[in-house]
Design a protein around this motif. Structure first.
Motif, PDB file in Angstrom:
ATOM      1  N   LYS A 128       0.813  -1.288  -0.024  1.00  0.00           N
ATOM      2  CA  LYS A 128       0.003  -0.163  -0.001  1.00  0.00           C
ATOM      3  C   LYS A 128       0.771   1.138   0.147  1.00  0.00           C
ATOM      4  O   LYS A 128       1.808   1.427   0.827  1.00  0.00           O
ATOM      5  N   HIS A 130       1.449   5.128   0.394  1.00  0.00           N
ATOM      6  CA  HIS A 130       0.896   6.166   1.374  1.00  0.00           C
ATOM      7  C   HIS A 130       0.640   7.331   0.399  1.00  0.00           C
ATOM      8  O   HIS A 130       1.442   7.566  -0.427  1.00  0.00           O
ATOM      9  N   ARG A 131      -0.418   7.945   0.885  1.00  0.00           N
ATOM     10  CA  ARG A 131      -0.717   9.205   0.026  1.00  0.00           C
ATOM     11  C   ARG A 131       0.003  10.334   0.195  1.00  0.00           C
ATOM     12  O   ARG A 131       0.390  10.538   1.475  1.00  0.00           O
TER      13      ARG A 131
END
Length: 317
Positions: A128, A130-131
């Motif tokens: 995933k 991270h933004r």
């Protein structure tokens, strides 16, 4: 005399009967059935009965094809009072050609074989990401006056307006917005530089004062530890001393030099022990027990020689 009662038994029926009876149920459609639920081989037409789930022959293929009358349980199993299946003489619509059904069976067999030969692949989870934070959430790094000056000089070398080569309509040379912003930032930092230097000098001065006080207090700390050292030594000696009082009369005395196993303590002290195999000698029984000596066939052996014999032959002293 009473006559014995005979239970009715279903008679054996022909595989393909010729009857005009037709079931009132809705006819089955071959195209709606699965490929594995029907067999359209010429001369061997069968279908899986949806009521009793048994393979049932199809009669009247050239005329009105219907399911052969059959029972829910085979008549030869000896089941009392067998019942006829509700799908007996039920019509079936053969709207699928035998060639098309055969092709579907071949494709199904090939697909199942290819699926069986596949190897399961390990599914790797996708990491995933991270933004990224928004520009308004970023904390800017404070710049020094020297860094701003270097940036302003680089910009001035590339920008024609800041060099003075570009002029406006009135003939005046004005810097661009970026150059003006860098110049204002440089002047502001230059004015704040004395305050920053004063703060840095204050903290460095306090640090030096603390170091001097800590170094000056070192003799006092050493003198304090030297003053309490006799009391600490007396406390240690008091803890090591054996408390005075009556010793128990029943318990044996415990050796204070070192502890030996109970077997060696119970046996009387004998002369030097000699190994029967290698000739090594021990001065006392206590030393032999501590070195791992054993008795094998009532003879003394050292620990190294005793390891050559099975464990069940070793008898500790």
């Amino acid at each position: 005399m009473a006559t014995p009662t005979v239970e009715p038994k279903a008679r054996k029926r022909r595989r393909k009967t010729r009857t005009k009876n037709v079931s009132p149920l809705e006819p089955l459609v071959a195209s709606k059935l699965k490929t594995s639920e029907i067999n359209l081989t010429p001369g061997k037409e069968h279908v899986l009965c949806p009521a009793c789930t048994c393979w049932t022959p199809i009669t009247g293929v050239l005329g009105t094809p219907v399911l052969v009358p059959h029972h829910t349980t085979p008549y030869h199993d000896g089941t009392p009072n067998p019942r006829r299946c509700s799908n007996s003489n039920r019509r079936i619509v053969l709207n699928t050609a035998p060639e098309a059904w055969r092709e579907q069976m071949v494709e199904r067999t090939e697909v199942s074989a290819s699926v069986a030969s596949r190897r399961p692949t390990k599914v790797l989870p996708k990491p995933k990401a991270h933004r990224a934070p928004a520009a308004s959430q970023l904390t800017p790094v404070p710049l020094s006056a020297e860094q701003v000056r270097v940036l302003f000089r680089r910009h001035q070398e590339r920008c024609l307006a800041c060099k003075g080569e570009a002029t406006d309509r009135a003939g005046q040379t004005l810097p661009c917005r970026d150059g003006e912003r860098l110049a204002v930032t440089f002047l502001r930092l230059i004015r704040q530089e004395p305050k920053r230097l004063a703060v840095r000098e204050f903290f460095s001065r306090e640090r030096r004062r603390f170091d001097r006080e800590y170094a000056g207090a070192a003799p006092k700390r050493e003198a304090g530890w030297a003053a309490v050292l006799p009391a600490v030594q007396n406390a240690d000696q008091s803890r090591r001393a054996v408390p005075q009082g009556a010793q128990p009369a029943e318990g044996p005395e415990v050796p204070l030099d070192r502890l030996v196993p109970r077997q060696a303590a119970e046996q009387p002290q004998a002369g030097p022990h000699t190994c029967e195999r290698c000739g090594a000698a021990e001065s006392s029984l206590t030393s032999a027990v501590a070195a791992g000596w054993c008795r094998i066939a009532r003879r003394s052996h050292c620990g190294r020689c005793a390891a050559r014999f099975p464990a069940w032959t070793r008898i500790p002293f």
